[in-house]
Design an enzyme around this catalytic site. Structure first.
Site, PDB file in Angstrom:
ATOM      1  NE  ARG A 157       0.187  -8.492  -2.584  1.00  0.00           N
ATOM      2  CZ  ARG A 157      -0.559  -8.095  -1.566  1.00  0.00           C
ATOM      3  NH1 ARG A 157      -0.878  -8.942  -0.602  1.00  0.00           N
ATOM      4  NH2 ARG A 157      -1.001  -6.849  -1.498  1.00  0.00           N
ATOM      5  NE  ARG A 214       4.700   0.803   0.472  1.00  0.00           N
ATOM      6  CZ  ARG A 214       3.621   1.535   0.704  1.00  0.00           C
ATOM      7  NH1 ARG A 214       2.532   1.337  -0.016  1.00  0.00           N
ATOM      8  NH2 ARG A 214       3.617   2.456   1.640  1.00  0.00           N
ATOM      9  CG  ASP A 274       7.472   4.013  -1.811  1.00  0.00           C
ATOM     10  OD1 ASP A 274       6.485   3.903  -2.583  1.00  0.00           O
ATOM     11  OD2 ASP A 274       7.460   4.731  -0.792  1.00  0.00           O
ATOM     12  CB  VAL A 275       5.971   2.151  -7.410  1.00  0.00           C
ATOM     13  CG1 VAL A 275       6.536   0.766  -7.651  1.00  0.00           C
ATOM     14  CG2 VAL A 275       4.632   2.083  -6.674  1.00  0.00           C
ATOM     15  N   GLY A 327      -0.272  -2.023  -7.844  1.00  0.00           N
ATOM     16  CA  GLY A 327      -1.599  -1.429  -7.743  1.00  0.00           C
ATOM     17  C   GLY A 327      -2.175  -1.521  -6.344  1.00  0.00           C
ATOM     18  CE1 TYR A 338      -7.071  -0.975  -8.931  1.00  0.00           C
ATOM     19  CE2 TYR A 338      -9.017  -1.476 -10.244  1.00  0.00           C
ATOM     20  CZ  TYR A 338      -7.751  -1.806  -9.802  1.00  0.00           C
ATOM     21  OH  TYR A 338      -7.154  -2.970 -10.249  1.00  0.00           O
ATOM     22  CE  LYS A 353      -4.778  -0.904 -11.840  1.00  0.00           C
ATOM     23  NZ  LYS A 353      -3.419  -1.464 -12.013  1.00  0.00           N
TER      24      LYS A 353
END
Length: 234
Positions: free
Chosen positions: A12, A34, A48-49, A77, A140, A144
């Site tokens: 998405r 996921r 599943d990263v 993310g 976050y 990043k």
């Protein structure tokens, strides 16, 4: 001829828009997801990263289905926004694992075929917050920002094999992740953007498309801001 591309976190938002853009460019594209499965017109594999074995299995599946991965875009993310005094250690480490360590896992797995082929494109989706910081987003922003160091280190390690590693840093973008914001929050974010509006996912995908192309063969270790001017000076 198109190449084989894998968008990690492509079910998405920016990831899905990027997958569609790469398909338009003529590439063979797969995405990982996921929970929410992406549209059926795209090759997809559950992953599943946060788990190295799952990442390895996802790559193996894509290799069987459409070939050795030559372009990797890491768009996975999550956020766990809290002020520092209220942020638990798990809130911090979970975000870093999903947003940063997952990129390391994907890049390491992808590098096998890229090194053999002496060609590759690694693109990490960061954020304007990585450069500016934001109250309540220490986890976050740190995750990043870490992508910048990762990309620049990989540029130095892998550049001699014609493998590039770059970062795209979107600003406020209309996605499912931002849809839950209140109108007051949206207006506050728009007020900080010189262009006065949010980005569309397709505008971020256009930057990724360029970095994945032969036209960007001499671009590596770069941060491409797609933020309407919000991050100027950083």
């Amino acid at each position: 001829m198109g190449r084989t591309a894998l968008v990690v976190g492509g079910a998405r938002g920016i990831g899905l828009a990027t997958a569609h853009e790469l398909i338009k460019d003529g590439h063979r594209v797969a995405v990982t997801y996921r929970d929410s499965k992406p549209p059926t017109d795209i090759v997809s594999v559950q992953c599943d990263v946060r788990n190295t074995a799952s990442v390895d299995a996802a790559f193996a599946h894509v290799e069987r289905e459409i070939g050795a991965v030559e372009i990797v875009v890491v768009a996975a993310g999550v956020t766990r926004d809290k002020l520092l005094m209220r942020m638990g250690e798990e809130d911090f480490t979970d975000v870093l694992d999903t947003n940063l360590t997952a990129a390391f896992r994907a890049a390491k797995r992808a590098s096998r075929a890229m090194l053999r082929a002496r060609w590759g494109r690694l693109v990490f989706i960061s954020s304007a917050v990585a450069m500016r910081g934001e109250a309540g987003q220490a986890n976050y922003a740190a995750s990043k920002a870490g992508l910048v160091g990762l990309a620049r280190s990989l540029t130095r390690e892998l550049g001699s094999r014609s493998i590039t590693a770059n970062v795209v840093a979107p600003g406020y973008t209309e996605t499912d992740m931002t849809a839950s914001l209140t109108e007051e929050q949206r207006e506050h974010m728009r007020s900080q953007i010189p262009l006065g509006r949010a980005a569309q996912p397709e505008e971020i995908a256009a930057a990724v498309s360029y970095l994945a192309s032969d036209k960007a063969a001499y671009v590596s270790g770069a941060i491409i801001p797609v933020d309407g001017g919000a991050g100027m000076g950083h």
